[in-house]
Design a protein around this motif. Structure first.
Motif, PDB file in Angstrom:
ATOM      1  N   GLU A 188       0.839  -1.203   0.000  1.00  0.00           N
ATOM      2  CA  GLU A 188       0.000   0.000   0.000  1.00  0.00           C
ATOM      3  C   GLU A 188       0.874   1.253   0.000  1.00  0.00           C
ATOM      4  OE1 GLU A 188      -2.718   2.533   3.126  1.00  0.00           O
ATOM      5  OE2 GLU A 188      -2.525   0.366   3.424  1.00  0.00           O
ATOM      6  N   ILE A 189       1.951   1.226   0.812  1.00  0.00           N
ATOM      7  CA  ILE A 189       2.855   2.377   0.878  1.00  0.00           C
ATOM      8  C   ILE A 189       3.535   2.600  -0.475  1.00  0.00           C
ATOM      9  CG2 ILE A 189       4.992   3.209   1.947  1.00  0.00           C
ATOM     10  CD1 ILE A 189       4.073   1.742   4.495  1.00  0.00           C
ATOM     11  N   GLY A 190       3.949   1.472  -1.117  1.00  0.00           N
ATOM     12  CA  GLY A 190       4.569   1.605  -2.431  1.00  0.00           C
ATOM     13  C   GLY A 190       3.627   2.219  -3.443  1.00  0.00           C
ATOM     14  N   ILE A 191       2.373   1.816  -3.429  1.00  0.00           N
ATOM     15  CA  ILE A 191       1.395   2.388  -4.368  1.00  0.00           C
ATOM     16  C   ILE A 191       1.177   3.871  -4.082  1.00  0.00           C
ATOM     17  CG2 ILE A 191      -1.027   2.308  -5.050  1.00  0.00           C
ATOM     18  CD1 ILE A 191      -0.923  -0.714  -4.553  1.00  0.00           C
ATOM     19  N   ARG A 192       1.075   4.239  -2.805  1.00  0.00           N
ATOM     20  CA  ARG A 192       0.871   5.647  -2.458  1.00  0.00           C
ATOM     21  C   ARG A 192       2.044   6.503  -2.936  1.00  0.00           C
ATOM     22  NH1 ARG A 192      -3.117   7.037   1.182  1.00  0.00           N
ATOM     23  NH2 ARG A 192      -4.268   5.287   2.145  1.00  0.00           N
ATOM     24  N   LYS A 193       3.271   6.000  -2.771  1.00  0.00           N
ATOM     25  CA  LYS A 193       4.425   6.764  -3.216  1.00  0.00           C
ATOM     26  C   LYS A 193       4.480   6.844  -4.744  1.00  0.00           C
ATOM     27  CE  LYS A 193       8.167   6.915  -0.943  1.00  0.00           C
ATOM     28  NZ  LYS A 193       9.481   6.652  -0.333  1.00  0.00           N
ATOM     29  N   THR A 194       4.067   5.762  -5.412  1.00  0.00           N
ATOM     30  CA  THR A 194       4.014   5.792  -6.880  1.00  0.00           C
ATOM     31  C   THR A 194       3.027   6.848  -7.358  1.00  0.00           C
ATOM     32  OG1 THR A 194       4.565   3.435  -6.966  1.00  0.00           O
ATOM     33  CG2 THR A 194       3.582   4.411  -8.934  1.00  0.00           C
ATOM     34  N   LEU A 195       1.944   7.024  -6.612  1.00  0.00           N
ATOM     35  CA  LEU A 195       0.917   8.004  -6.986  1.00  0.00           C
ATOM     36  C   LEU A 195       1.244   9.409  -6.515  1.00  0.00           C
ATOM     37  CD1 LEU A 195      -2.294   5.877  -6.325  1.00  0.00           C
ATOM     38  CD2 LEU A 195      -1.193   6.375  -8.509  1.00  0.00           C
ATOM     39  N   GLY A 196       2.446   9.611  -5.931  1.00  0.00           N
ATOM     40  CA  GLY A 196       2.882  10.967  -5.615  1.00  0.00           C
ATOM     41  C   GLY A 196       2.975  11.312  -4.153  1.00  0.00           C
ATOM     42  N   ALA A 197       2.669  10.402  -3.241  1.00  0.00           N
ATOM     43  CA  ALA A 197       2.759  10.711  -1.808  1.00  0.00           C
ATOM     44  C   ALA A 197       4.217  10.846  -1.397  1.00  0.00           C
ATOM     45  CB  ALA A 197       2.081   9.625  -0.983  1.00  0.00           C
ATOM     46  N   SER A 198       4.508  11.872  -0.582  1.00  0.00           N
ATOM     47  CA  SER A 198       5.872  12.077  -0.097  1.00  0.00           C
ATOM     48  C   SER A 198       6.115  11.231   1.155  1.00  0.00           C
ATOM     49  CB  SER A 198       6.108  13.548   0.233  1.00  0.00           C
ATOM     50  OG  SER A 198       5.255  13.951   1.305  1.00  0.00           O
ATOM     51  N   SER A 199       7.388  11.163   1.548  1.00  0.00           N
ATOM     52  CA  SER A 199       7.725  10.409   2.764  1.00  0.00           C
ATOM     53  C   SER A 199       7.045  11.008   3.988  1.00  0.00           C
ATOM     54  CB  SER A 199       9.241  10.398   2.955  1.00  0.00           C
ATOM     55  OG  SER A 199       9.874   9.683   1.914  1.00  0.00           O
ATOM     56  N   SER A 200       6.992  12.350   4.051  1.00  0.00           N
ATOM     57  CA  SER A 200       6.334  12.985   5.202  1.00  0.00           C
ATOM     58  C   SER A 200       4.847  12.658   5.232  1.00  0.00           C
ATOM     59  CB  SER A 200       6.553  14.497   5.167  1.00  0.00           C
ATOM     60  OG  SER A 200       5.991  15.057   3.981  1.00  0.00           O
ATOM     61  N   ASP A 201       4.209  12.553   4.051  1.00  0.00           N
ATOM     62  CA  ASP A 201       2.793  12.173   4.007  1.00  0.00           C
ATOM     63  C   ASP A 201       2.590  10.764   4.573  1.00  0.00           C
ATOM     64  OD1 ASP A 201       2.057  14.576   2.848  1.00  0.00           O
ATOM     65  OD2 ASP A 201       2.348  13.815   0.807  1.00  0.00           O
ATOM     66  N   ILE A 202       3.501   9.861   4.199  1.00  0.00           N
ATOM     67  CA  ILE A 202       3.398   8.485   4.698  1.00  0.00           C
ATOM     68  C   ILE A 202       3.588   8.441   6.208  1.00  0.00           C
ATOM     69  CG2 ILE A 202       4.387   6.170   4.567  1.00  0.00           C
ATOM     70  CD1 ILE A 202       2.874   7.035   2.052  1.00  0.00           C
ATOM     71  N   VAL A 203       4.580   9.191   6.704  1.00  0.00           N
ATOM     72  CA  VAL A 203       4.835   9.217   8.150  1.00  0.00           C
ATOM     73  C   VAL A 203       3.624   9.748   8.901  1.00  0.00           C
ATOM     74  CG1 VAL A 203       6.230  10.273   9.962  1.00  0.00           C
ATOM     75  CG2 VAL A 203       7.334   9.371   7.910  1.00  0.00           C
ATOM     76  N   LYS A 204       3.049  10.856   8.406  1.00  0.00           N
ATOM     77  CA  LYS A 204       1.869  11.427   9.075  1.00  0.00           C
ATOM     78  C   LYS A 204       0.712  10.436   9.089  1.00  0.00           C
ATOM     79  CE  LYS A 204       2.943  16.230   7.874  1.00  0.00           C
ATOM     80  NZ  LYS A 204       2.527  17.421   7.073  1.00  0.00           N
ATOM     81  N   ALA A 234      10.124   5.386  14.315  1.00  0.00           N
ATOM     82  CA  ALA A 234      11.216   4.717  13.602  1.00  0.00           C
ATOM     83  C   ALA A 234      10.685   3.797  12.519  1.00  0.00           C
ATOM     84  CB  ALA A 234      12.075   3.935  14.593  1.00  0.00           C
ATOM     85  N   GLN A 235       9.655   3.014  12.843  1.00  0.00           N
ATOM     86  CA  GLN A 235       9.097   2.100  11.840  1.00  0.00           C
ATOM     87  C   GLN A 235       8.406   2.871  10.727  1.00  0.00           C
ATOM     88  OE1 GLN A 235       7.431  -1.710  13.228  1.00  0.00           O
ATOM     89  NE2 GLN A 235       7.488  -0.783  15.271  1.00  0.00           N
ATOM     90  N   SER A 236       7.730   3.967  11.099  1.00  0.00           N
ATOM     91  CA  SER A 236       7.058   4.770  10.059  1.00  0.00           C
ATOM     92  C   SER A 236       8.072   5.392   9.110  1.00  0.00           C
ATOM     93  CB  SER A 236       6.224   5.862  10.722  1.00  0.00           C
ATOM     94  OG  SER A 236       5.239   5.301  11.571  1.00  0.00           O
ATOM     95  N   LEU A 237       9.190   5.901   9.656  1.00  0.00           N
ATOM     96  CA  LEU A 237      10.223   6.491   8.798  1.00  0.00           C
ATOM     97  C   LEU A 237      10.841   5.446   7.884  1.00  0.00           C
ATOM     98  CD1 LEU A 237      12.007   8.876  11.337  1.00  0.00           C
ATOM     99  CD2 LEU A 237      10.676   9.547   9.324  1.00  0.00           C
ATOM    100  N   ARG A 238      11.106   4.271   8.437  1.00  0.00           N
ATOM    101  CA  ARG A 238      11.705   3.210   7.627  1.00  0.00           C
ATOM    102  C   ARG A 238      10.774   2.788   6.500  1.00  0.00           C
ATOM    103  NH1 ARG A 238      13.269  -2.060  10.837  1.00  0.00           N
ATOM    104  NH2 ARG A 238      10.989  -2.105  10.966  1.00  0.00           N
ATOM    105  N   ALA A 239       9.478   2.681   6.803  1.00  0.00           N
ATOM    106  CA  ALA A 239       8.524   2.287   5.773  1.00  0.00           C
ATOM    107  C   ALA A 239       8.371   3.369   4.715  1.00  0.00           C
ATOM    108  CB  ALA A 239       7.168   1.989   6.416  1.00  0.00           C
ATOM    109  N   SER A 240       8.417   4.648   5.151  1.00  0.00           N
ATOM    110  CA  SER A 240       8.209   5.739   4.196  1.00  0.00           C
ATOM    111  C   SER A 240       9.387   5.922   3.261  1.00  0.00           C
ATOM    112  CB  SER A 240       7.954   7.051   4.953  1.00  0.00           C
ATOM    113  OG  SER A 240       9.117   7.456   5.654  1.00  0.00           O
ATOM    114  N   ARG A 241      10.580   5.489   3.683  1.00  0.00           N
ATOM    115  CA  ARG A 241      11.780   5.672   2.853  1.00  0.00           C
ATOM    116  C   ARG A 241      12.014   4.520   1.886  1.00  0.00           C
ATOM    117  NH1 ARG A 241      15.606   7.725   7.852  1.00  0.00           N
ATOM    118  NH2 ARG A 241      14.727   9.844   8.012  1.00  0.00           N
ATOM    119  N   ALA A 242      11.201   3.462   1.967  1.00  0.00           N
ATOM    120  CA  ALA A 242      11.383   2.321   1.074  1.00  0.00           C
ATOM    121  C   ALA A 242      11.092   2.730  -0.371  1.00  0.00           C
ATOM    122  CB  ALA A 242      10.456   1.191   1.488  1.00  0.00           C
ATOM    123  N   ALA A 243      11.920   2.226  -1.300  1.00  0.00           N
ATOM    124  CA  ALA A 243      11.708   2.522  -2.719  1.00  0.00           C
ATOM    125  C   ALA A 243      10.410   1.893  -3.188  1.00  0.00           C
ATOM    126  CB  ALA A 243      12.884   1.983  -3.539  1.00  0.00           C
TER     127      ALA A 243
END
Length: 807
Positions: A714-730, A790-799
Motif C-alpha cells: 500500500e505504501i509503495g502504491i501511495r508513493k508511486t501516486l505521488g505521496a511524499s515520505s512525510s505524508d506516509i509518516v503522518k 522509527a518504523q514509520s520512517l523506515r517504511a516511508s523511505r522504502a523505494a
C-alpha cells in the motif's frame, strides 16, 4: 510438541530476536512485578498469623465518639483495669494485658542502660498466646513477680553461648528490678505489631493512678475465645457493661461516648486508628491492584503481539497444510509454542522477582521470601491460561484458512477489520491503564512532596526532640539539671519542655470544654502542657493577645487556686470550635464551666502529628516547672551541624543519667516516620507506572510492526501516486496514535476517582489539577510517537519498486 515444532519455535524466536526479547521480556517483567507486590500484600496480611491458634485471639478496641474530639475512632488500647472488671462481671473470661513493647524499657549492665523492647503481661499470658518456646516453659512463669522470659536474640546479646536459664538481668520499666530468666522464646518475626524481646510480669500494684479510669488508654487487652460465635456473643454484652462500669467517669449512657469492640488479632495491623481516613489497608489494597493491573497489561501486551505476529505466519500454515498437516496438528503446534514461550517468560519473571526481593526487603524493613510451594502451582496455571489465550488465535483462526486462498492472496490475512479492532482495543486498554498509573504517580509524588514542604506552623529546621526525659527513673531535680546542662552546650540557643512535641512525642490528652450559654459538655479539645519559652523555641506565630510569661501569676496553671480561672492559649482551629468569630474576639473570654479557663492568646496551628490526621483544636496550659509533670519532652533549638549537636546532647545525657537510654532525634527525623508509608507506596506505584508504560509501548510497537509489515505494498502504491515520505509518516503515526488518544477516555475517569479517594485521607492536600492529567497524556503521546516513528520512517523511505515486489 515434536522436535520439528520445537525447531520451528527456535527459528521463529532467533529470526526475530528483538520481537522475541520484547515479547518475552515484557511478560517476564509483568510477572516479576506481580509476584513482588503479591508477596508484599501477603506479608502485610500475615501479621500475627505466626501465632499458634491466632484465630481465637481478639484485641479489645476502645471506640470514642466525642463531639469534635481529635481522638474519635477505634484504638486497640484500653484502660489498665478493664480485664479485672471483665473478670468480675464475666467469670471465666480468658485474657491478658500487654503494657509496653517497642523501646519501653531498658536493661542495666554496669550502670549503663541499654534500650530493650520490654513488655509487662499478666500471669495468664500463655493462656492467650501460645508463644513458641526455645528453652523452658512459659506457663506459670509470671506467677512469680521476679521471673522473666527473653527472646533468643536477647539471650545471645546478654549471655552469649552460655545457658541463660537461671541467670539474672536488671530490667528497668517504672523502676529498676532484678529478674531471673526462666525461659527463652523464639524471636518475634517482622510481620508482627507485638514488638517485645523481654517479658516480665505486670506489677501487682497498679503502675498509674489512672489504671481504673475509663477515660484512659494505657494497655492492650487481649481475650481468647473457643469460637467466633462465642466472641460475638461476648461482644454483644459489652454495651451494657460499659454503661454499668463507666457511669462514674462517662455519665449515663456511657456506651454512647465510649464503646468496646472485639477485633481479631490478625486484622489489627490493617485496621485504621482514630480519625485516619486512609490506613495501611488502603496502601496494601492499592499496591495489590497495581500488581494485578501490571500483570494484566503484560498479558494483554503478550497476547496482542503474539496474535499480531501470528498473522504473518499464514503462508507458513498454508504450506504445512499443503504438505499434509491437519488442523489438529497445527492447533497443537501453535498452542504448544505459546505455552512454552510463556513458560520461558515465567521462569525469567521468577528470577527477576528473586533478585529484587533483597532490595525490597532492605528498603521496607521487610522479610519477604518466595513460597515456592504456592508460587510454582500458580505460575503453572498462569502459563497455561496465558499460553492458551495467546495461542488460540493462530491455532484456531489461521488453521481454518484454506491453503489455496492464502497462497493465492496478495497479502497474508490478518484477521480482517475485526482483528484490527480487537488489537486496537487491547492497546487502548493497555495505554489507558498506563496513563492512569502515570497520573496517579504524578499526584502521589506531588502530594508527598507537598506534605514534606508545607508550612507546619513552626520552624522544623534546627530542632531536636529528646523523648527520654519523661522516663520514670529520672527524678524532677535530675531532669532540671539535664535541661540546664543541655542549654549550656555550644550551638544550643534555647530549650523548652512540654508534654508534647513534634513527631507525636509525649502524651495525647483531651477534655471537654463547656461553653457559656450552651447546654452540654461542650466540644472536646486536645490540651498540651508547655513550659517557659516553649512557643519561642518553636517559633509559633501569635495571631492575637499575648503568650505566657512570668509577670502574670495566673499563667502558671500549677499555682492557680482550685475553682479559679486558668490562663490558656488556643490555636487557630479552636477559634471556631469554641464559637468565636475571630482570634481577637476570643482573647479575654472565659470558657470551661466549673473549670474556668481564660483565653489570653491565639497562635497559629502547629502540626505535630500525622498529616493524615485532622489538625485538632488545641489549648495550651503553662507550667513553670513542666519537668515535674508526667511524660515531659524536651525541644531544643540549635544552630550548626545536627549530628554534632545531637552527639553533644547524647554525651550530656550519658554522663548525667546513664541509667536511662538516650532517645533523641531531629524534628525532620521524627516527621519522616509519618511519611515513610506513603513514600514507599509512591515508589512502588512509580515503578508500576513506569513498567506499565514500558510494556504498553512494547504493545504499540508490536501493533505498528504488524500493520507496517502488512501495508508495505500500500505504501509503495501511495508513493508511486505521488505521496511524499512525510505524508506516509503522518498517515502511519496518526493511525498508530489513535488508540493512545482514545486511551485517555479510559484513563482520566479511573485516575480521577482513585486519586480523589486517596487525597481524601489528607486534611492538607493539593488540588487535583487538570495539569496532572494533561501532562501524563502528553508524556504518553510523546512516548508513543517515538515508539512508532522509527518504523514509520523506515517504511516511508522504502523505494516504491521494492515495496511493490515485497512479500
Amino acid at each position: 510438541m515434536n522436535r520439528f515444532a520445537l525447531l520451528t519455535l527456535y527459528r521463529s524466536l532467533t529470526r526475530h530476536k528483538l520481537y522475541a526479547a520484547l515479547n518475552i521480556g515484557g511478560l517476564a517483567v509483568g510477572i516479576a512485578v506481580f509476584l513482588v507486590l503479591a508477596l508484599y500484600v501477603r506479608f502485610e496480611t500475615s501479621y500475627e498469623k505466626w501465632l499458634p491458634r491466632h484465630d481465637g485471639i481478639y484485641t479489645v478496641q476502645t471506640v470514642w465518639n466525642l463531639p469534635e474530639s481529635p481522638f474519635n475512632g477505634a484504638f486497640p488500647w484500653t484502660m489498665g483495669g478493664l480485664l479485672d472488671q471483665m473478670r468480675e462481671d464475666f467469670p471465666g473470661t480468658v485474657g491478658t494485658r500487654f503494657r509496653g513493647g517497642e523501646g519501653s524499657g531498658s536493661v542495666l549492665r554496669g550502670g549503663i542502660a541499654v534500650s530493650e523492647d520490654v513488655a509487662q503481661v499478666d500471669p495468664s499470658f500463655f493462656a492467650v498466646f501460645d508463644l513458641p518456646m526455645a528453652r523452658g516453659n512459659g506457663r506459670g512463669a509470671f506467677r512469680t513477680p521476679t521471673n522473666a522470659i527473653i527472646s533468643e536474640s536477647a539471650a545471645r546479646k546478654y549471655f552469649g553461648s552460655s545457658d541463660p536459664i537461671g541467670q539474672t538481668l536488671t530490667i528497668a520499666v517504672d523502676s529498676a528490678e532484678t529478674y531471673r530468666v526462666v525461659g527463652v522464646f523464639r524471636d518475634v518475626p517482622k510481620n508482627s505489631d507485638l514488638k517485645f524481646s523481654i517479658l516480665i510480669p505486670l506489677p501487682r500494684t497498679p503502675p498509674s493512678e489512672n489504671w481504673f479510669n475509663w477515660g484512659s488508654t494505657s494497655v492492650q487487652t487481649f481475650l481468647r475465645f473457643d469460637t467466633r460465635a462465642a466472641a460475638r456473643q461476648f461482644e454483644q454484652k459489652l454495651g451494657a457493661f460499659v454503661d454499668r462500669r463507666g457511669l462514674k467517669e462517662l455519665g449515663e449512657d456511657a456506651s454512647k461516648t465510649q464503646q468496646l469492640e472485639l477485633l481479631p488479632i490478625d486484622q489489627m495491623h490493617l485496621e485504621p486508628q482514630g480519625q485516619q481516613s486512609a490506613s495501611r489497608k488502603m496502601t496494601v489494597v492499592t499496591l495489590g491492584i497495581v500488581g494485578l493491573l501490571t500483570l494484566l497489561i503484560a498479558i494483554i501486551n503478550y497476547v496482542n503481539l503474539a496474535t499480531a505476529r501470528a498473522g504473518l505466519r499464514a503462508r507458513e500454515v498454508a504450506m504445512r497444510k499443503v504438505l499434509g498437516a491437519d488442523r489438529r496438528a497445527l492447533i497443537s503446534q501453535f498452542l504448544g509454542e505459546a505455552i512454552l514461550t510463556v513458560a520461558i517468560a515465567a521462569i525469567i519473571g521468577l528470577m527477576l522477582a528473586e533478585l529484587s526481593l533483597p532490595l525490597v526487603n532492605a528498603a521496607g524493613g521487610l522479610s519477604m521470601t518466595i513460597p515456592y510451594a504456592l508460587v510454582a502451582p500458580a505460575l503453572v496455571v498462569l502459563v497455561l491460561l496465558v499460553g492458551i489465550a495467546a495461542g488460540s488465535y493462530p491455532a484456531i483462526l489461521l488453521s481454518r484458512f484454506p491453503a489455496a486462498a492464502v497462497l493465492a492472496s496478495a497479502r497474508a490475512p490478518g484477521g480482517g477489520r475485526a482483528g484490527t479492532r480487537i488489537r486496537e482495543a487491547l492497546v487502548v486498554f493497555q495505554f489507558g491503564l498506563a496513563i492512569a498509573f502515570t497520573i496517579g504517580t504524578t499526584v502521589l509524588v506531588a502530594q508527598t512532596r507537598y506534605v514534606r514542604q508545607t508550612d507546619l506552623g513552626f520552624n522544623r529546621q534546627g530542632l531536636l526532640v529528646v523523648r527520654s526525659l519523661g522516663d520514670s527513673l529520672i527524678d524532677p531535680a535530675q531532669k532540671r539539671a539535664v535541661v540546664a546542662a543541655i542549654r549550656a552546650l555550644p550551638g544550643v540557643s534555647d530549650i523548652a519542655v512540654g508534654n508534647s512535641a513534634v513527631g507525636g512525642s509525649g502524651e495525647n490528652s483531651s477534655d471537654n470544654v463547656p461553653l457559656p450559654g450552651v447546654a452540654g459538655p461542650g466540644p472536646s479539645l486536645r490540651w498540651i502542657v508547655v513550659g517557659p519559652r516553649f512557643f519561642a523555641v518553636y517559633g509559633s506565630r501569635l495571631l492575637a493577645g499575648r503568650l505566657f510569661d512570668d509577670a502574670h501569676g495566673a499563667d502558671d496553671a500549677k499555682q492557680v487556686a482550685k475553682g479559679a480561672a486558668r490562663n490558656i492559649v488556643i490555636n487557630r482551629r479552636a477559634i471556631s470550635t469554641l464559637g468565636f468569630r475571630s482570634a481577637q474576639d476570643a482573647v479575654g473570654k472565659t470558657v470551661g464551666g466549673e473549670r474556668p479557663r481564660t483565653i489570653i492568646g491565639v497562635i497559629d496551628d502547629m502540626r505535630f502529628f500525622n498529616p493524615r490526621e485532622p489538625n485538632s483544636a488545641t489549648y495550651y496550659l503553662h507550667y513553670r516547672q513542666p519537668e515535674e509533670e508526667s511524660a515531659p519532652v524536651a525541644s531544643i533549638r540549635y544552630a550548626g551541624d545536627p549530628r554534632a549537636v545531637l552527639a553533644a546532647v547524647r554525651g550530656v545525657w550519658q554522663r548525667m543519667v546513664p541509667q536511662v537510654p538516650f532517645n533523641g532525634d531531629t524534628a525532620d527525623t521524627r516527621l519522616n516516620t509519618f511519611y515513610e508509608a506513603d513514600d514507599r507506596a509512591t515508589r512502588l506505584f512509580a515503578i508500576g507506572a513506569g513498567l506499565a508504560v514500558l510494556i504498553g509501548c512494547v504493545g504499540l510497537w508490536g501493533l505498528a510492526s504488524f500493520n507496517t509489515a502488512r501495508r508495505i505494498k500500500e505504501i509503495g502504491i501511495r508513493k508511486t501516486l505521488g505521496a511524499s515520505s512525510s505524508d506516509i509518516v503522518k498517515l502511519l503515526v496518526g493511525q498508530f496514535l489513535r488508540p493512545v488518544l482514545i486511551a485517555n477516555l479510559v484513563a482520566w475517569p479511573l485516575a480521577f476517582v482513585a486519586m480523589r479517594t486517596w487525597l481524601a485521607g489528607f486534611e492538607d492536600r493539593i488540588a487535583l489539577s487538570p495539569l496532572y492529567f494533561l501532562a501524563a497524556s502528553a508524556v504518553a503521546i510523546v512516548i508513543a510517537v517515538l515508539t512508532v516513528l522509527a518504523q514509520s520512517l523506515r517504511a516511508s523511505r522504502a523505494a516504491p519498486a521494492w515495496a511493490l515486489r515485497h512479500e
